[in-house]
Structure formats: structure tokens, C-alpha cells
Design a protein around this motif. Structure first.
Motif, PDB file in Angstrom:
ATOM      1  N   LEU A   1       0.832  -1.203   0.000  1.00  0.00           N
ATOM      2  CA  LEU A   1       0.000   0.000   0.000  1.00  0.00           C
ATOM      3  C   LEU A   1       0.863   1.247   0.000  1.00  0.00           C
ATOM      4  N   ARG A   2       0.474   2.190  -0.815  1.00  0.00           N
ATOM      5  CA  ARG A   2       1.078   3.528  -0.783  1.00  0.00           C
ATOM      6  C   ARG A   2      -0.067   4.507  -0.584  1.00  0.00           C
ATOM      7  N   VAL A   3       0.021   5.312   0.466  1.00  0.00           N
ATOM      8  CA  VAL A   3      -0.999   6.314   0.751  1.00  0.00           C
ATOM      9  C   VAL A   3      -0.446   7.681   0.393  1.00  0.00           C
ATOM     10  N   VAL A   4      -1.161   8.385  -0.455  1.00  0.00           N
ATOM     11  CA  VAL A   4      -0.805   9.754  -0.811  1.00  0.00           C
ATOM     12  C   VAL A   4      -1.679  10.660   0.040  1.00  0.00           C
ATOM     13  N   ASP A   5      -1.040  11.380   0.934  1.00  0.00           N
ATOM     14  CA  ASP A   5      -1.744  12.315   1.806  1.00  0.00           C
ATOM     15  C   ASP A   5      -1.756  13.673   1.115  1.00  0.00           C
ATOM     16  N   PRO A   6      -2.913  14.121   0.632  1.00  0.00           N
ATOM     17  CA  PRO A   6      -2.957  15.394  -0.098  1.00  0.00           C
ATOM     18  C   PRO A   6      -2.383  16.561   0.690  1.00  0.00           C
TER      19      PRO A   6
ATOM     20  N   MET B   1       0.223  16.193  -9.129  1.00  0.00           N
ATOM     21  CA  MET B   1      -0.446  15.015  -8.562  1.00  0.00           C
ATOM     22  C   MET B   1      -0.336  13.824  -9.505  1.00  0.00           C
ATOM     23  N   LYS B   2      -0.483  14.069 -10.802  1.00  0.00           N
ATOM     24  CA  LYS B   2      -0.384  12.986 -11.769  1.00  0.00           C
ATOM     25  C   LYS B   2       1.002  12.351 -11.718  1.00  0.00           C
ATOM     26  N   GLU B   3       2.039  13.181 -11.645  1.00  0.00           N
ATOM     27  CA  GLU B   3       3.401  12.662 -11.577  1.00  0.00           C
ATOM     28  C   GLU B   3       3.624  11.875 -10.290  1.00  0.00           C
ATOM     29  N   GLU B   4       3.127  12.383  -9.185  1.00  0.00           N
ATOM     30  CA  GLU B   4       3.283  11.685  -7.903  1.00  0.00           C
ATOM     31  C   GLU B   4       2.578  10.324  -7.928  1.00  0.00           C
ATOM     32  N   VAL B   5       1.392  10.297  -8.491  1.00  0.00           N
ATOM     33  CA  VAL B   5       0.627   9.048  -8.588  1.00  0.00           C
ATOM     34  C   VAL B   5       1.343   8.057  -9.492  1.00  0.00           C
ATOM     35  N   GLU B   6       1.836   8.511 -10.641  1.00  0.00           N
ATOM     36  CA  GLU B   6       2.551   7.631 -11.557  1.00  0.00           C
ATOM     37  C   GLU B   6       3.794   7.045 -10.901  1.00  0.00           C
TER      38      GLU B   6
ATOM     39  N   ARG C   1      -3.915   4.659  -2.401  1.00  0.00           N
ATOM     40  CA  ARG C   1      -5.056   5.349  -1.812  1.00  0.00           C
ATOM     41  C   ARG C   1      -4.668   6.780  -1.479  1.00  0.00           C
ATOM     42  N   TYR C   2      -5.679   7.638  -1.345  1.00  0.00           N
ATOM     43  CA  TYR C   2      -5.502   9.035  -0.968  1.00  0.00           C
ATOM     44  C   TYR C   2      -6.166   9.264   0.377  1.00  0.00           C
ATOM     45  N   GLY C   3      -5.537  10.073   1.200  1.00  0.00           N
ATOM     46  CA  GLY C   3      -6.164  10.444   2.454  1.00  0.00           C
ATOM     47  C   GLY C   3      -5.187  10.449   3.609  1.00  0.00           C
ATOM     48  N   ASP C   4      -5.753  10.585   4.792  1.00  0.00           N
ATOM     49  CA  ASP C   4      -4.970  10.531   6.016  1.00  0.00           C
ATOM     50  C   ASP C   4      -4.307   9.159   6.101  1.00  0.00           C
TER      51      ASP C   4
ATOM     52  N   THR D   1      -6.374   5.707   6.510  1.00  0.00           N
ATOM     53  CA  THR D   1      -6.440   4.936   5.262  1.00  0.00           C
ATOM     54  C   THR D   1      -5.897   3.526   5.454  1.00  0.00           C
ATOM     55  N   ILE D   2      -4.809   3.398   6.190  1.00  0.00           N
ATOM     56  CA  ILE D   2      -4.246   2.070   6.450  1.00  0.00           C
ATOM     57  C   ILE D   2      -5.250   1.210   7.206  1.00  0.00           C
ATOM     58  N   THR D   3      -5.831   1.749   8.254  1.00  0.00           N
ATOM     59  CA  THR D   3      -6.763   0.954   9.064  1.00  0.00           C
ATOM     60  C   THR D   3      -8.041   0.622   8.298  1.00  0.00           C
ATOM     61  N   GLU D   4      -8.529   1.559   7.493  1.00  0.00           N
ATOM     62  CA  GLU D   4      -9.727   1.280   6.698  1.00  0.00           C
ATOM     63  C   GLU D   4      -9.468   0.183   5.670  1.00  0.00           C
ATOM     64  N   LEU D   5      -8.323   0.245   4.996  1.00  0.00           N
ATOM     65  CA  LEU D   5      -8.003  -0.782   4.007  1.00  0.00           C
ATOM     66  C   LEU D   5      -7.804  -2.135   4.687  1.00  0.00           C
ATOM     67  N   ALA D   6      -7.202  -2.117   5.854  1.00  0.00           N
ATOM     68  CA  ALA D   6      -7.023  -3.369   6.607  1.00  0.00           C
ATOM     69  C   ALA D   6      -8.370  -4.015   6.901  1.00  0.00           C
ATOM     70  N   ASP D   7      -9.355  -3.220   7.264  1.00  0.00           N
ATOM     71  CA  ASP D   7     -10.702  -3.744   7.517  1.00  0.00           C
ATOM     72  C   ASP D   7     -11.337  -4.255   6.226  1.00  0.00           C
ATOM     73  N   THR D   8     -11.260  -3.458   5.186  1.00  0.00           N
ATOM     74  CA  THR D   8     -11.877  -3.811   3.902  1.00  0.00           C
ATOM     75  C   THR D   8     -11.305  -5.094   3.319  1.00  0.00           C
ATOM     76  N   GLU D   9     -10.000  -5.266   3.432  1.00  0.00           N
ATOM     77  CA  GLU D   9      -9.313  -6.414   2.835  1.00  0.00           C
ATOM     78  C   GLU D   9      -9.190  -7.607   3.788  1.00  0.00           C
ATOM     79  N   ASN D  10      -9.782  -7.499   4.975  1.00  0.00           N
ATOM     80  CA  ASN D  10      -9.700  -8.568   5.984  1.00  0.00           C
ATOM     81  C   ASN D  10      -8.245  -8.960   6.265  1.00  0.00           C
ATOM     82  N   VAL D  11      -7.436  -7.960   6.519  1.00  0.00           N
ATOM     83  CA  VAL D  11      -6.014  -8.152   6.764  1.00  0.00           C
ATOM     84  C   VAL D  11      -5.796  -8.764   8.146  1.00  0.00           C
ATOM     85  N   ASP D  12      -4.895  -9.727   8.213  1.00  0.00           N
ATOM     86  CA  ASP D  12      -4.554 -10.381   9.480  1.00  0.00           C
ATOM     87  C   ASP D  12      -3.359  -9.728  10.161  1.00  0.00           C
TER      88      ASP D  12
END
Length: 120
Positions: A36-41, A60-65, A90-93, A97-108
């Protein structure tokens, strides 16, 4: 038993220090790895000393690429070792973002070495 391991990376060698440990666990447990890479705006919009950049779409496009390329290179290295690896951008805090993705993906397991930012 770990089935899914989430590895947040910020592009630094310090953060990547966790990867050998993740590889060992993933091989032993036959777990899949999500990089995971989180881009914090807010972070992306300020430079050194908190001086704001003139934020535009090209920046932003360059950073995302760059982030996508970085993740794919790292995932390719893991796949080359016969490990299941996928990527997420992902974008955000960062913490939220890490904790939300962990929940969504059922991370152990969330495997984090440290962030690579320098300075104060």
C-alpha cells in the motif's frame, strides 16, 4: 495463521526494511501480500518547512505515476520469489487509510517498519 499481510510503504529504504520479514512470514504461512502507498494530499501540497506548493494536476499525476511504478516494482520482486503480491494506492490521512483498508481487505497483519521522513 496469517492469510493477508498489509505492508504500507512510503518509498524509503527504512520502510522497506520490513520486506524480508514479510517475505519470510508469507512463505511460511502461504499468505498474500498487499503493498500500500498512501498519498496524503495535505503532505503532498506542502514542501520543506511547510511551504505550500502551487498544487496542480500535473504534480499530482506525476506523484501518482511514481507511486504506482514503485509499488509495481516492489510487487514484481515479491512475485519473482513466488509470493502472491498485489498493490493498492489510496488518498487520504495515512493512519486512517491504512486501518480502513485493513478492515476492507480482511487483513490479518499490518507490517510496518518505520516511515522514512527526515527532519523534526
Amino acid at each position: 495463521m496469517y492469510k493477508t499481510i498489509l505492508v504500507p510503504l512510503d518509498g524509503s529504504q527504512r520502510a522497506e526494511a520490513i520486506l524480508p520479514h514479510v517475505e519470510e512470514i508469507a512463505q511460511r504461512e502461504e499468505a498474500k501480500i498487499i503493498l500500500l502507498r498512501v498519498v496524503d494530499p495535505a503532505t503532498s501540497m506542502t514542501g520543506l518547512e511547510g511551504i505550500p506548493y502551487d498544487m496542480n494536476q500535473d504534480f499530482m499525476k506525476e506523484e501518482v505515476e511514481q507511486a504506482l511504478h514503485y509499488l509495481e516494482v516492489k510487487a514484481g520482486e515479491l512475485r519473482g520469489k513466488n509470493l502472491q503480491a498485489s498493490t493498492r494506492l489510496r488518498y487520504g490521512d495515512i493512519v486512517k487509510t491504512i486501518t480502513e483498508l485493513a478492515d476492507t481487505e480482511n487483513v490479518d497483519l499490518i507490517a510496518i517498519a518505520s516511515h522514512g521522513r527526515t527532519g523534526l
